[in-house]
Write an enzyme that holds these catalytic residues in place. Structure first.
Site, PDB file in Angstrom:
ATOM      1  N   GLY B  73      53.379  97.283  62.023  1.00  0.00           N
ATOM      2  CA  GLY B  73      51.989  96.655  61.799  1.00  0.00           C
ATOM      3  C   GLY B  73      51.125  97.210  63.066  1.00  0.00           C
ATOM      4  O   GLY B  73      50.391  96.534  63.546  1.00  0.00           O
ATOM      5  N   LEU B  97      51.066  99.479  56.786  1.00  0.00           N
ATOM      6  CA  LEU B  97      51.118  99.335  55.212  1.00  0.00           C
ATOM      7  C   LEU B  97      49.803  99.816  54.924  1.00  0.00           C
ATOM      8  O   LEU B  97      49.471 100.308  53.805  1.00  0.00           O
ATOM      9  CB  LEU B  97      51.379  97.897  54.719  1.00  0.00           C
ATOM     10  CG  LEU B  97      51.865  97.862  53.383  1.00  0.00           C
ATOM     11  CD1 LEU B  97      53.021  98.855  53.198  1.00  0.00           C
ATOM     12  CD2 LEU B  97      52.441  96.338  53.212  1.00  0.00           C
ATOM     13  N   ASN B 127      56.088 100.740  54.345  1.00  0.00           N
ATOM     14  CA  ASN B 127      56.518  99.048  54.241  1.00  0.00           C
ATOM     15  C   ASN B 127      57.821  99.108  55.231  1.00  0.00           C
ATOM     16  O   ASN B 127      58.888  99.398  54.682  1.00  0.00           O
ATOM     17  CB  ASN B 127      56.675  98.943  52.824  1.00  0.00           C
ATOM     18  CG  ASN B 127      56.904  97.476  52.637  1.00  0.00           C
ATOM     19  OD1 ASN B 127      57.361  96.847  53.756  1.00  0.00           O
ATOM     20  ND2 ASN B 127      57.057  96.952  51.454  1.00  0.00           N
ATOM     21  N   LEU B 147      53.301  92.808  66.991  1.00  0.00           N
ATOM     22  CA  LEU B 147      52.107  92.188  67.733  1.00  0.00           C
ATOM     23  C   LEU B 147      51.187  91.568  66.704  1.00  0.00           C
ATOM     24  O   LEU B 147      50.905  92.263  65.770  1.00  0.00           O
ATOM     25  CB  LEU B 147      51.276  93.195  68.412  1.00  0.00           C
ATOM     26  CG  LEU B 147      52.121  94.184  69.663  1.00  0.00           C
ATOM     27  CD1 LEU B 147      50.912  94.520  70.682  1.00  0.00           C
ATOM     28  CD2 LEU B 147      53.226  92.948  70.248  1.00  0.00           C
ATOM     29  N   ASP B 150      51.125  89.108  60.450  1.00  0.00           N
ATOM     30  CA  ASP B 150      50.502  88.058  59.347  1.00  0.00           C
ATOM     31  C   ASP B 150      51.072  86.882  59.603  1.00  0.00           C
ATOM     32  O   ASP B 150      52.317  86.834  59.189  1.00  0.00           O
ATOM     33  CB  ASP B 150      50.512  88.929  58.131  1.00  0.00           C
ATOM     34  CG  ASP B 150      49.615  88.336  57.283  1.00  0.00           C
ATOM     35  OD1 ASP B 150      49.251  88.992  56.408  1.00  0.00           O
ATOM     36  OD2 ASP B 150      49.289  86.991  57.300  1.00  0.00           O
TER      37      ASP B 150
END
Lengths: 355, 230
Positions: B73, B97, B127, B147, B150
């Site tokens: 991410g 993603l 993904n 880091l 979500d």
């Protein structure tokens, strides 16, 4: 008691609809118009009996006494309320497991044919496996979580237990198509629709979860549909073979995860089929091995019959040995074998012997 | 500020992409199988394409130089830019993603603006929760970064959290023994969740205070990452 538990399982579907549930339900509804659950067949390791599941109906035939078996289930009515998706005998022959869309996993004793345990799953079940020692039953749900249930000291005469299953490992948001224990019981293999096969070390304390991954067998270019082990006296660890939507059967070394050989069975089936049914539909629908033999039987969607592959252990290769065609109308064929004979289940059960 | 007429999305003075032109949706659905290519297996990952200086030709694959750090991410890649100067010879990759976040352009921009460094970083749109074993072999990575993941506040969405008991099995697989997972969040509940998952997982243990102090990478987290130059 039984009704209450079943309701509890169905209840969560309505209230906790997440986006994933919606996606899954939609795709299933579309599929329901076209397909019914495939008929399943499983044979007892010592050829005592054979179990057949068609839709929600489970039937067992006892070969020793040449008669149908009456299944004893405390619920009284039909043992499963919805399509059965997975059935399997344990390797030691004492247990039989059935599970499916009714979110129930039923464990049966093969001596008394009583349901000795019913386990509730949160989601529909897509695959089952029974540990070689007969103490563990694993099942996979449609969200990719594999659960384990312990059945310590089970014996058919006890009052039916309703044990709780514990989540064990997971393939993130992937439908698990096949679950198998390795012949020596050290590993559990899980295959999914995202082309992956995961080999996980089966822990001593199964209820703590299986956290140590031995390897991933990566190489299929489409969903993996089925798994089986070739097991002979000079190779007791077993060689894994898998079939997939990419029309191949592949051979793997589960310790390292490396691909040993690939056999393009779809192409070979295409060469033989002068009247191909659906164009290029050559998914490998099932594979099956015989104990102590290096033959692998493969069922391919477009092939009316069975293809036999021979595994050469020293060179670690797979090659086509024989193709046996049959004049049957088949959409999905499921095969199971023991001691040198195969059964081909179509709309009616039919037995083909290979000398 | 004058904008470059040919490409108004690039900041004229720094040559780096301007974030305002890459409006990203805050969330991307990790369940939908978007059509990004996935390598068949770790041996199919083309290093020469991503790291042209470190791996001049795809034939001469130097097996001692595999990707070692992964940033899950990674967003705009701010962390990797900083890490790259600390570990200039270590190939590292970010996984993201969302596709609007064109990190690749920022990296290319950095490489052009500062010739020499940043040759060891790259990004891939994928993904990571499903496909990390396709990119990394067993025990290949030495560091993984998560880091500000979500939070997925609703309990029914907890399974989508990038750190979970089941996914930690896969991260343990790709990390070498002694490899380190770094994670930080500003959501207290998520922090507690991640801490509990990691502590309960038999293959991970917490670093001691002393080890934390000695680790230079940890200090990077407290420096505000340059997310953009508005």
């Amino acid at each position: 008691m039984e009704e209450y538990r079943v309701e509890e399982c169905e209840h969560d579907d309505n209230n906790n609809k997440t986006e994933e549930d919606t996606q899954m339900v939609e795709s299933e509804q579309n599929n329901k118009d076209v397909e019914v659950a495939p008929a399943l067949i499983s044979v007892h390791p010592t050829q005592n009996s054979v179990a057949v599941a068609v839709g929600s109906d489970l039937r067992v035939f006892n070969f020793l006494e040449d008669c149908a078996v009456t299944l004893v289930d405390e619920s009284g009515g039909a043992s499963h309320n919805d399509s059965i998706r997975a059935i399997k005998y344990g390797a030691n022959g004492k247990l039989f497991v059935s599970a499916g869309d009714d979110k129930l996993v039923k464990v049966w004793s093969t001596e008394s044919w009583r349901c000795i345990s019913t386990v509730c799953s949160e989601k529909k079940v897509s695959a089952v496996a029974v540990g070689n020692d007969g103490f563990h039953v694993c099942f996979a749900d449609k969200f990719g979580v594999v659960w384990v249930v312990n059945l310590p000291g089970v014996d058919g005469a006890e009052v039916p237990l309703n044990k709780k299953a514990v989540p064990f490992l997971a393939h993130y948001c992937s439908i698990i198509t096949s679950l198998e224990f390795s012949p020596d019981g050290r590993f559990i293999i899980s295959a999914d629709r995202d082309f992956k096969i995961r080999v996980t070390i089966f822990p001593k304390k199964s209820l703590d979860g299986a956290h140590e991954i031995q390897s991933f067998c990566l190489g299929h270019m489409e969903f993996v549909s089925c798994l089986a082990f070739i097991c002979t006296s000079d190779c007791s660890q077993g060689i894994l073979v898998s079939g997939g939507g990419d029309s191949t059967v592949r051979m793997w070394d589960i310790i390292s995860g490396s691909l040993l050989d690939t056999c393009e069975v779809g192409a070979k089936a295409g060469q033989l089929n002068s009247d191909s049914i659906e164009g290029n539909c050559s998914t490998v629908t099932d594979i099956c091995t015989i104990p102590d033999c290096t033959l692998v039987a493969v069922a391919i969607q477009s092939l009316r019959g069975i293809m036999l592959l021979c595994c050469d252990i020293p060179s670690q290769t797979l090659s086509v040995a024989k193709v046996k065609t049959a004049t049957l109308i088949t959409i999905k064929t499921v095969i199971n074998s023991n001691k040198g004979w195969f059964s081909l289940h179509v709309l009616e059960t039919c037995f083909i012997t290979f000398a | 500020m004058l904008e470059n007429k040919a490409n108004p999305t690039i900041n004229k003075s720094t040559g780096l992409p301007r974030k305002r032109f890459y409006r990203a949706r805050a969330h991307s659905n990790p369940l939908s199988d978007s059509h990004f290519p996935i390598p068949l297996s770790p041996s199919h990952v083309d290093h020469s394409l991503r790291y042209p200086q470190l791996f001049p030709s795809s034939d001469q694959f130097d097996s001692s130089k595999k990707i070692q750090f992964v940033d899950i991410g990674c967003g705009f890649g701010g962390l990797k830019i900083s890490l790259s100067t600390l570990f200039p010879e270590t190939p590292m990759i970010g996984m993201e993603l969302m596709d609007k976040v064109t990190v690749k352009e920022r990296i290319l921009g950095s490489r052009v603006a500062n010739p020499g460094p940043y040759q060891n970083i790259s990004v891939v749109r994928t993904n990571s929760m499903k496909y990390i074993p396709n990119y990394s072999e067993k025990g290949q990575l030495s560091k993984m970064f998560f880091l500000f993941p979500d939070p997925h506040f609703k309990e029914k969405n907890h399974r989508r959290r990038v750190i979970s008991c089941h996914l930690l099995d896969e991260y343990a697989y790709v990390l070498q023994v002694g490899g380190i997972i770094y994670t930080i969040t500003d959501v207290e509940e998520l922090g507690e969740w991640m801490k509990s998952c990691l502590e309960n997982h038999p293959m991970f243990e917490a670093l001691s205070e002393k080890e934390l102090d000695a680790d230079h990478v940890v200090k990077l987290f407290w420096v505000p990452q340059p997310k953009d130059k508005r």
